[in-house]
Scaffold this motif. Structure first.
Motif, short mmCIF file in Angstrom:
data_model
loop_
_atom_site.label_atom_id
_atom_site.label_comp_id
_atom_site.label_asym_id
_atom_site.label_seq_id
_atom_site.Cartn_x
_atom_site.Cartn_y
_atom_site.Cartn_z
N ALA A 1 0.82 -1.22 0.00
CA ALA A 1 0.00 0.00 0.00
C ALA A 1 0.85 1.26 0.00
O ALA A 1 0.64 2.17 -0.80
N THR A 2 1.84 1.33 0.90
CA THR A 2 2.62 2.56 1.05
C THR A 2 3.93 2.54 0.27
O THR A 2 4.51 3.60 0.01
N GLY A 3 4.41 1.36 -0.10
CA GLY A 3 5.66 1.25 -0.84
C GLY A 3 6.90 1.35 0.04
O GLY A 3 8.02 1.39 -0.45
N GLU A 4 6.71 1.39 1.37
CA GLU A 4 7.84 1.50 2.30
C GLU A 4 8.48 0.14 2.55
O GLU A 4 7.79 -0.86 2.69
N MET A 5 9.81 0.15 2.64
CA MET A 5 10.53 -1.05 3.04
C MET A 5 10.60 -1.05 4.56
O MET A 5 11.00 -0.05 5.16
N ARG A 6 10.21 -2.16 5.18
CA ARG A 6 10.21 -2.27 6.64
C ARG A 6 10.65 -3.67 7.05
O ARG A 6 10.55 -4.60 6.26
N PRO A 7 11.08 -3.82 8.31
CA PRO A 7 11.37 -5.17 8.81
C PRO A 7 10.12 -6.04 8.72
O PRO A 7 9.00 -5.56 8.96
N LYS A 8 10.31 -7.28 8.37
CA LYS A 8 9.20 -8.22 8.17
C LYS A 8 8.26 -8.28 9.37
O LYS A 8 7.05 -8.42 9.21
N LYS A 9 8.80 -8.14 10.57
CA LYS A 9 7.98 -8.24 11.79
C LYS A 9 7.03 -7.06 11.97
O LYS A 9 6.09 -7.15 12.73
N GLU A 10 7.28 -5.96 11.26
CA GLU A 10 6.42 -4.78 11.35
C GLU A 10 5.28 -4.81 10.33
O GLU A 10 4.52 -3.86 10.23
N LEU A 11 5.19 -5.90 9.58
CA LEU A 11 4.19 -6.01 8.53
C LEU A 11 3.29 -7.21 8.77
O LEU A 11 3.63 -8.14 9.49
N ILE A 12 2.12 -7.18 8.15
CA ILE A 12 1.17 -8.30 8.20
C ILE A 12 1.14 -8.92 6.81
O ILE A 12 1.04 -8.22 5.82
N ARG A 13 1.22 -10.25 6.76
CA ARG A 13 1.18 -10.94 5.47
C ARG A 13 -0.22 -11.44 5.18
O ARG A 13 -0.87 -12.04 6.03
N VAL A 14 -0.67 -11.16 3.97
CA VAL A 14 -1.95 -11.68 3.48
C VAL A 14 -1.58 -12.63 2.35
O VAL A 14 -0.75 -12.30 1.50
N VAL A 15 -2.16 -13.83 2.36
CA VAL A 15 -1.73 -14.87 1.42
C VAL A 15 -2.91 -15.44 0.64
O VAL A 15 -4.02 -15.53 1.15
N ARG A 16 -2.64 -15.80 -0.63
CA ARG A 16 -3.63 -16.49 -1.46
C ARG A 16 -3.12 -17.91 -1.69
O ARG A 16 -2.01 -18.10 -2.20
N SER A 17 -3.94 -18.88 -1.32
CA SER A 17 -3.53 -20.28 -1.50
C SER A 17 -3.71 -20.68 -2.96
O SER A 17 -4.27 -19.95 -3.77
N LYS A 18 -3.25 -21.88 -3.30
CA LYS A 18 -3.38 -22.39 -4.68
C LYS A 18 -4.85 -22.52 -5.08
O LYS A 18 -5.18 -22.44 -6.25
N GLU A 19 -5.71 -22.73 -4.09
CA GLU A 19 -7.14 -22.87 -4.35
C GLU A 19 -7.81 -21.51 -4.57
O GLU A 19 -8.99 -21.44 -4.88
N GLY A 20 -7.06 -20.43 -4.34
CA GLY A 20 -7.60 -19.09 -4.54
C GLY A 20 -8.19 -18.47 -3.30
O GLY A 20 -8.80 -17.41 -3.35
N GLU A 21 -8.01 -19.14 -2.15
CA GLU A 21 -8.55 -18.64 -0.88
C GLU A 21 -7.59 -17.61 -0.28
O GLU A 21 -6.40 -17.87 -0.13
N VAL A 22 -8.13 -16.44 0.07
CA VAL A 22 -7.31 -15.37 0.64
C VAL A 22 -7.48 -15.38 2.15
O VAL A 22 -8.59 -15.45 2.66
N SER A 23 -6.35 -15.32 2.88
CA SER A 23 -6.40 -15.31 4.35
C SER A 23 -5.23 -14.52 4.91
O SER A 23 -4.27 -14.23 4.20
N ILE A 24 -5.34 -14.20 6.20
CA ILE A 24 -4.26 -13.49 6.88
C ILE A 24 -3.29 -14.53 7.43
O ILE A 24 -3.71 -15.55 7.98
N ASP A 25 -2.01 -14.27 7.28
CA ASP A 25 -0.97 -15.21 7.70
C ASP A 25 -0.13 -14.59 8.82
O ASP A 25 0.89 -13.95 8.54
N PRO A 26 -0.55 -14.75 10.07
CA PRO A 26 0.20 -14.14 11.18
C PRO A 26 1.61 -14.71 11.35
O PRO A 26 2.51 -14.02 11.81
N THR A 27 1.83 -15.97 10.95
CA THR A 27 3.15 -16.59 11.12
C THR A 27 4.10 -16.19 9.99
O THR A 27 5.31 -16.22 10.16
N GLY A 28 3.53 -15.85 8.82
CA GLY A 28 4.36 -15.50 7.66
C GLY A 28 4.94 -16.72 6.98
O GLY A 28 5.88 -16.62 6.21
N LYS A 29 4.39 -17.91 7.25
CA LYS A 29 4.97 -19.14 6.72
C LYS A 29 4.01 -19.97 5.87
O LYS A 29 4.40 -21.02 5.37
#
Length: 93
Positions: free
Chosen positions: A14-42
């Motif tokens: 959204a902002t284009g800022e580079m930040r440490p990974k821990k300061e960001l939230i990862r949102v992921v799309r699975s192969k099935e096309g399901e979008v979810s929040i990934d708190p672990t980042g894995k």
């Protein structure tokens, strides 16, 4: 010898800022096309990072940035979950 641990950096979609990974939230799309929040980042799948700021989430929602990056439809509930997560982290314990 002084060995420092490397801090992984990621870019907020959204902002284009580079930040440490821990300061960001990862949102992921699975192969099935399901979008979810990934708190672990894995979780496996295509990921996009957002700053843990209300403004960044609202900007991403307004411009459809997550939908473009993940190449999938992102439901309103995902944005609501992101905002709730940010509010919970900001509250003092």
């Amino acid at each position: 010898m002084n060995s420092r641990k490397k801090i992984p950096m990621r870019k907020c979609v959204a902002t284009g800022e580079m930040r440490p990974k821990k300061e960001l939230i990862r949102v992921v799309r699975s192969k099935e096309g399901e979008v979810s929040i990934d708190p672990t980042g894995k979780k496996s799948g295509r990921g996009a990072y957002l700053s843990k700021e209300k403004e960044a989430v609202l900007l991403a929602k307004k411009k459809g940035i997550l939908s473009k990056h993940l190449e999938a439809d992102v439901e309103e509930s995902i944005y609501d979950e992101l905002l709730d997560l940010i509010e919970k982290e900001k509250r003092p314990i």
